[in-house]
Design an enzyme around this catalytic site. Structure first.
Site, PDB file in Angstrom:
ATOM      1  N   HIS A  94      55.546  34.751  55.176  1.00 43.64           N
ATOM      2  CA  HIS A  94      55.106  35.513  54.008  1.00 43.64           C
ATOM      3  C   HIS A  94      54.234  36.721  54.383  1.00 43.64           C
ATOM      4  O   HIS A  94      54.469  37.838  53.938  1.00 43.64           O
ATOM      5  CB  HIS A  94      54.294  34.639  53.048  1.00 43.64           C
ATOM      6  N   ASP A 118      53.263  28.161  58.394  1.00 42.49           N
ATOM      7  CA  ASP A 118      53.582  27.987  56.973  1.00 42.49           C
ATOM      8  C   ASP A 118      53.507  29.311  56.204  1.00 42.49           C
ATOM      9  O   ASP A 118      54.290  29.545  55.287  1.00 42.49           O
ATOM     10  CB  ASP A 118      52.594  26.969  56.369  1.00 42.49           C
TER      11      ASP A 118
HETATM   12  C1  BG6 Z   1      54.854  28.181  50.500  1.00 38.86           C
HETATM   13  C2  BG6 Z   1      53.969  27.408  51.435  1.00 38.86           C
HETATM   14  O1  BG6 Z   1      55.845  28.856  51.220  1.00 38.86           O
HETATM   15  O2  BG6 Z   1      54.082  29.118  49.780  1.00 38.86           O
HETATM   16  C3  BG6 Z   1      52.862  26.721  50.665  1.00 38.86           C
HETATM   17  O3  BG6 Z   1      54.745  26.459  52.140  1.00 38.86           O
HETATM   18  C4  BG6 Z   1      52.123  27.693  49.791  1.00 38.86           C
HETATM   19  O4  BG6 Z   1      51.953  26.070  51.556  1.00 38.86           O
HETATM   20  C5  BG6 Z   1      53.083  28.522  48.959  1.00 38.86           C
HETATM   21  O5  BG6 Z   1      51.262  26.962  48.944  1.00 38.86           O
HETATM   22  C6  BG6 Z   1      52.355  29.631  48.225  1.00 38.86           C
HETATM   23  O6  BG6 Z   1      53.251  30.253  47.348  1.00 38.86           O
HETATM   24  P1  BG6 Z   1      52.728  30.987  46.033  1.00 38.86           P
HETATM   25  O7  BG6 Z   1      53.945  31.646  45.465  1.00 38.86           O
HETATM   26  O8  BG6 Z   1      52.171  29.917  45.163  1.00 38.86           O
HETATM   27  O9  BG6 Z   1      51.687  31.958  46.475  1.00 38.86           O
END
Ligand code: BG6
Length: 488
Positions: free
Chosen positions: A238, A233
């Site tokens: 990321h 995930d």
């Molecule tokens: C998403 C994930 O890609 O990014 C989530 O699937 C996560 O699990 C989210 O909560 C976090 O994104 P941000 O921008 O809120 O840090």
């Protein structure tokens, strides 16, 4: 001063999964904000598609409720909603596609963006149907939400299926972290200043830390999350993308392929983690009941109604990049749900000075650290050693040169999706992942997942509201280092 924006052509943006969490929480608010700033050309249409049997009015009412909660100007909201439409469709059934194609066909001159905010299992069916409806012409683009598949083999199947209908140049694999302001700023900071680049290597950098901590738990996403887990995930996409932005060589230009070629080289240089070393280099955890933001919260198993699950909600690991620039410099990555605070940051820790001329009474000499805060309170801090002001001998202090973007520029940072959605309309794929990047990321992640599966060890429990299992602290402390704390 009025902001000037790059031109956007009139478009139709279709969101498959239009009633889902991402659409309602992120995509539609992002589009509304761009609308409120006057950046959505008149005549453009936003079309929600999902299985729910709604009509335009029903969908607009649903959106009004979720958008009005964010303090939207009611007049602008009404006008925005006039540009929003809805068509019920089940990607796996025939009904509804003709009506959908007819709606899109009304505007042959529009740029067409198909945003697949659905389970990746549906990507193939949706793309095939779009092809059969003749909606994959040269002004069409498809956006794929991450994760693309759950391993290299399934990612390849999806990419092959999508590739039969849309060319690679029409395919936008989104990683919204790349749209965050501070991530963009990393490019400016690294390549717009002469100061950092000469030091940006193994001779001067001791290690790098990347933390993406969330206070939220599973929420409404059990169906997806329990099959994914934190490595798929968050880390495979990321955190690796952030690592690439820190570690890549200077691209020759900002053209999409120049940047993506450099990121790809980093991904391909990641040291393999498999069953021979995963035990030392990775830690996985799963939260139990605890306290988050002052509230008692249930544990992960309770949220699954007691169902047994070995899905990790926390990962810490030590990555290494096997190339000349980074040999021997660890990149410590950690991410988790139900941690004590929501914070995403990149910490670049420089090597200590080679020799201290200060006596013991001056206090310890700390490392210089460059901290890029992605959220909240976006900004950059450079931790320096200075003399503690005042008489009474020379004592040293570690203080940050602190630039908060909100204080410096006084503007709210747009959400990452605002930038990325309009980049798709403009046809700019720089901030999207190319197929070979996704493949390289899976090639690194797959052996870790396999090692965990073979090891057959349950993730280590940690209390909600803590910084994960103590093994994550041990992971970095074994190397004589500590996770960064802002008060250092
Ligand atoms: C998403 C994930 O890609 O990014 C989530 O699937 C996560 O699990 C989210 O909560 C976090 O994104 P941000 O921008 O809120 O840090």
């Amino acid at each position: 001063m009025t902001a000037t924006f790059q031109k956007v052509d009139t478009f139709d943006l279709v969101i498959f999964g239009g009633t889902g969490d991402l659409a309602l929480r992120k995509l539609l608010p992002a589009l509304f904000h761009r609308y409120a700033d006057g950046q959505i050309p008149a005549g453009s249409r936003i079309v929600g598609v999902a299985r729910e049997p709604l009509d335009d009015a029903g969908y607009r009412a649903q959106l009004r409720d979720s958008l009005a909660g964010n303090g939207a100007d009611p007049g602008k909201l009404d006008a925005f909603l006039q540009q929003v439409f809805y068509r019920p469709l089940d990607a796996r059934k025939d009904e509804g596609w003709d009506a959908f194609a007819a709606l899109i066909g009304e505007q042959p001159g529009h740029v067409r963006v198909f945003y697949l905010s659905t389970s990746p299992e549906l990507f193939e069916d949706i793309c095939r149907r779009l092809g059969e409806c003749g909606l994959n012409g040269e002004h069409s683009r498809v956006v794929l939400e991450k994760p693309i598949g759950r391993d290299l083999a399934s990612a390849n199947r999806i990419n092959d299926a999508v590739g039969k209908v849309f060319a690679e140049s029409q395919t936008y694999r989104i990683d919204h972290y790349l749209g965050k302001e501070t991530v963009q700023n990393l490019l400016a900071l690294r390549f717009g200043n002469a100061l950092f680049e000469p030091l940006w290597n193994a001779s001067h950098i001791d290690h790098v830390q990347i933390t993406v901590a969330e206070t939220l738990g599973l929420g409404r996403r059990a169906g997806y999350y329990d099959r994914a887990g934190a490595l798929r995930d968050m880390v495979q996409n990321h955190l690796l993308q952030l690592l690439c932005m820190v570690a890549m060589e200077p691209p020759a230009s900002l053209t999409p392929d120049a940047v993506r070629d450099e990121k790809l080289k980093v991904l391909r240089s990641l040291k393999r983690i498999d069953d021979s070393n995963a035990g030392q280099l990775t830690v996985r955890g799963q939260y139990r009941a605890g306290v988050a933001e002052g509230q008692s919260v249930p544990g992960y198993p309770d949220e699954l109604n007691g169902a047994k699950s070995d899905t990790e909600t926390f990962v810490a690991l030590k990555a290494e990049i096997e190339n000349w620039r980074w040999a021997g410099v660890p990149f410590y990555l950690r991410t988790g749900k139900r941690l004590p605070e929501r914070v995403s940051e990149i910490v670049v820790a420089f090597k200590p000075v080679p020799h201290s001329i200060f006596g013991a009474s001056a206090g310890p000499l700390a490392q210089n650290r460059l901290v890029l805060r992605l959220q909240p309170d976006e900004g950059v801090k450079l931790w320096l050693t200075i003399k503690d002001p005042g008489p009474g001998g020379l004592r040293l202090r570690h203080v940050p040169l602190d630039m908060s973007f909100a204080e410096a520029f006084g503007v709210a940072q747009p959400d990452a999706y605002e930038r990325l959605l309009l980049d798709v309309v403009r046809g700019n794929p720089t901030l999207f992942m190319r197929r070979d990047e996704v493949e390289a990321a899976w090639r690194w992640a797959d052996p870790i997942l396999a090692a965990w599966a073979e090891g057959n060890e349950a993730p280590r429990p940690y209390a909600a509201g803590s910084w994960g299992p103590s093994a994550a602290v041990a992971l970095i402390e074994r190397d004589g280092r500590t996770w960064h704390e802002d008060s250092e």
